[in-house]
Design a protein around this motif. Structure first.
Motif, short mmCIF file in Angstrom:
data_model
loop_
_atom_site.label_atom_id
_atom_site.label_comp_id
_atom_site.label_asym_id
_atom_site.label_seq_id
_atom_site.Cartn_x
_atom_site.Cartn_y
_atom_site.Cartn_z
N ASP A 18 -32.63 34.14 9.49
CA ASP A 18 -32.47 33.63 10.85
C ASP A 18 -33.85 33.66 11.50
OD1 ASP A 18 -31.83 33.01 13.46
OD2 ASP A 18 -30.05 34.30 13.51
N ALA A 19 -34.37 32.51 11.85
CA ALA A 19 -35.72 32.41 12.40
C ALA A 19 -35.87 33.14 13.73
CB ALA A 19 -36.12 30.95 12.56
N ARG A 20 -34.77 33.41 14.42
CA ARG A 20 -34.85 34.17 15.68
C ARG A 20 -35.23 35.61 15.44
NH1 ARG A 20 -29.10 33.63 18.07
NH2 ARG A 20 -28.67 34.08 15.91
N ASN A 29 -30.58 41.47 15.07
CA ASN A 29 -29.78 40.42 14.43
C ASN A 29 -28.34 40.89 14.27
OD1 ASN A 29 -28.90 38.23 12.95
ND2 ASN A 29 -30.35 38.49 11.30
N CYS A 30 -28.16 42.11 13.83
CA CYS A 30 -26.84 42.70 13.67
C CYS A 30 -26.09 42.69 15.00
CB CYS A 30 -27.00 44.13 13.14
SG CYS A 30 -25.66 45.25 13.46
#
Length: 86
Positions: A18-20, A29-30
């Motif tokens: 995920d590029a974010r 991210n989690c």
């Protein structure tokens, strides 16, 4: 060809890049995927629609997040003390 690709996506077990969240630490991210799953489920349930499109977020957070975190967050959601905005 499309069937093969669709089958691969359906059976994918780990979270994709995920590029974010480009860093090695995937904590954010989690947490973001946990929030996205609950927001998606809440929004679609309120409209009376099927919540199956939200399953993607659930698969991602379950592959990234430690089980103890998810259990803690689920308890906080039920108690109304979860720190995130769902």
């Amino acid at each position: 060809m499309a069937d093969i690709l669709e089958d691969k996506i359906k059976n994918y077990r780990t979270a994709p890049f995920d590029a974010r969240f480009p860093n090695t630490n995937q904590t954010r991210n989690c947490f973001q995927n946990y929030l996205d799953f609950h927001r998606c489920s809440k929004a679609l349930s309120a409209k009376g629609q099927e919540t199956s499109p939200c399953d993607w977020y659930q698969r991602v957070y379950k592959s990234l997040c430690p089980i103890s975190w998810v259990e803690k967050w689920d308890g906080q959601v039920q108690d109304g003390s979860f720190p995130g905005k769902i």
